[in-house]
Design a protein around this motif. Sequence first.
Motif, PDB file in Angstrom:
ATOM      1  N   ASN A  38       0.811  -1.214   0.000  1.00 12.85           N
ATOM      2  CA  ASN A  38       0.000   0.000   0.000  1.00 12.85           C
ATOM      3  C   ASN A  38       0.848   1.270   0.000  1.00 12.85           C
ATOM      4  O   ASN A  38       0.415   2.324  -0.471  1.00 12.85           O
ATOM      5  CB  ASN A  38      -0.939  -0.016   1.207  1.00 12.85           C
ATOM      6  N   GLN A  48      -0.288   5.105  -3.637  1.00 17.15           N
ATOM      7  CA  GLN A  48      -1.058   6.185  -3.042  1.00 17.15           C
ATOM      8  C   GLN A  48      -0.858   7.468  -3.839  1.00 17.15           C
ATOM      9  O   GLN A  48       0.121   7.623  -4.575  1.00 17.15           O
ATOM     10  CB  GLN A  48      -0.636   6.406  -1.586  1.00 17.15           C
ATOM     11  N   ASN A  92       2.028   9.881   6.015  1.00 17.62           N
ATOM     12  CA  ASN A  92       2.718   8.595   6.067  1.00 17.62           C
ATOM     13  C   ASN A  92       3.961   8.698   6.941  1.00 17.62           C
ATOM     14  O   ASN A  92       4.814   9.564   6.724  1.00 17.62           O
ATOM     15  CB  ASN A  92       3.098   8.149   4.653  1.00 17.62           C
TER      16      ASN A  92
END
Length: 580
Positions: A263, A267, A273
Amino acid sequence: MKKIIYLIVICSMHLFVSCNDDILERTPLDEISEPEFWKTVSDLELYSNSFYQDLPGWQGVSVGNSPNPDNGTDVSMATGFNSRLNGQTGVPTNASTSIWNWSKVRKANYFVSNAAKAEGLEIDLNQYIGEGYFFRAYYYFDLLKDYGALPIYDAYFTNTDREALFRAREPRNKVADFILADLDKAIAVLKPKSAVGARVSKEAAQLLKATVALYEGTWEKYHNGTVFGVAGSTGTTYLQQAADASKALIDGNTRSLHSSYGNLFNQTNLTTNTEVILWRQYDFLGLGSTFGNALQLSWPNASSYTRFAIRSYLCNDGKPIGVSTSLYQGDQSLNTIETNRDPRLAATVMVPGDIVSTAVNGTNTLFVRPLLNTNVGSVGGYESQKYRVPQIVASSNSQTRDTAKILMRYAEALLIYAEAKAELGTITQADLDLSINKLRSRTGVAMPALTLAVGFTDPNWPDYGYSITPLLQEIRRERMVELMGEGFRLDDLMRWRAHKLFAADTSVEKNRPRGAYYETGKGWATGQKLDANGYLDPYQESLPNGYLFNLERDYLLAIPQLELTLNPNLLPQNPGYDGL
């Protein structure tokens, strides 16, 4: 007027500096009117924004496909092969925007030489001064990797400064010291990532320092005694700096690994993050085609992972495929290559049943077979799962043009720390647990821990042309797997002096990149070039004996002949190019 910064895709600052200026051209750098600039923090911010345009990104919309960043190495291939690995770079006649170009260093020096004139809060001024040192180091590192010895320019100068114009090259270790000193200055004044968001941070400078030190340390160690080495150096000082810089970043405890490896790369926004240290954001709909990437528009982007790359992933018992024969299901079907393997493989390569696209109504289109025989086809059949964002965007009725580009992430620091300590011979199990085993234990990976004793002998460990310990073999494997397709592999091959992995050798079949096993009867495109064992062999005709890499020449590029003519103090030419 309010300045809008949409980081990290930023408009060019051509009013400040021409990107085509060469350091020996007679026209000076475009200069800002001194009475009207260099007064405030905002002035420094405005100028420093121009540095961010130089960070690597994806191909823009309408300008072609966005290839895998590792294309042209032993882990990823494109429709054409790597001319540098094939010894075809030669001696350029003139400098260009991509060859022996000093405009970016000059831009950074102009900033560094003027930034102290501004007034404001010291902590804010220091942030932008730190960015200037960071980017000068960043630009110099690119030149160091290509050319080795370089002239050192620590300040801006005009075309009347003959001493500077005709400066000689300094040995590569002196250049590395200059780069590392700039990064120490940057680390001392840059704000932490939590305070600067998407701008360059203290953590970014720490990571770049670790990267530069590891590169130079391993370069000097493995090129020791060759024409590219540094007399009397085995790189130990730099390896220690790499270990120290990466450990400082780890101990700062400001970054942590993202929970999902797959993942992480798929993105469009990485603002929150915890693993990402520096990245580029895109906004096709908001800002236009210049600020959108072609990554999803021409998938699989004329790229393919190689068979060597796919076979390098461990089985899920922590052992290689040549040892864990009961778990390994072979590679003669895409349906089985991910079975019982390191989950990072499933997050990296496409196999039947994976999602290609998801319509607005939720309907999925699934991957059935690789796309071959097209301008954007996968070449070798191993298409990339990494960077795929399958959801169709309702506003554009297509897949996103805004896939984010990660430039620096925390995992790199963990890998650098483990490698530097192993190269120094001082690594402990605690070091492995702090680094490699953090990567392996995160959610979604859950691979067995690496131990100092390793516990197996892999019959397929790469032959680098020299002996390394089993532990270092596994640390290098971990680096390749973790950073697959992120653009690190060519640098690694160069600094490790790893030509044995790819250079021409008619007796070593793996030295010409192979792709997937051609699955007859599965609807794969016909007319493919195959090797004797049935694997896709796209370079069969163009590289019949593998890459024609000259180990006495091709580890560095040649300085353009015109530059040597204009400035004889740049002599000697890099090894192996005289007479070409």
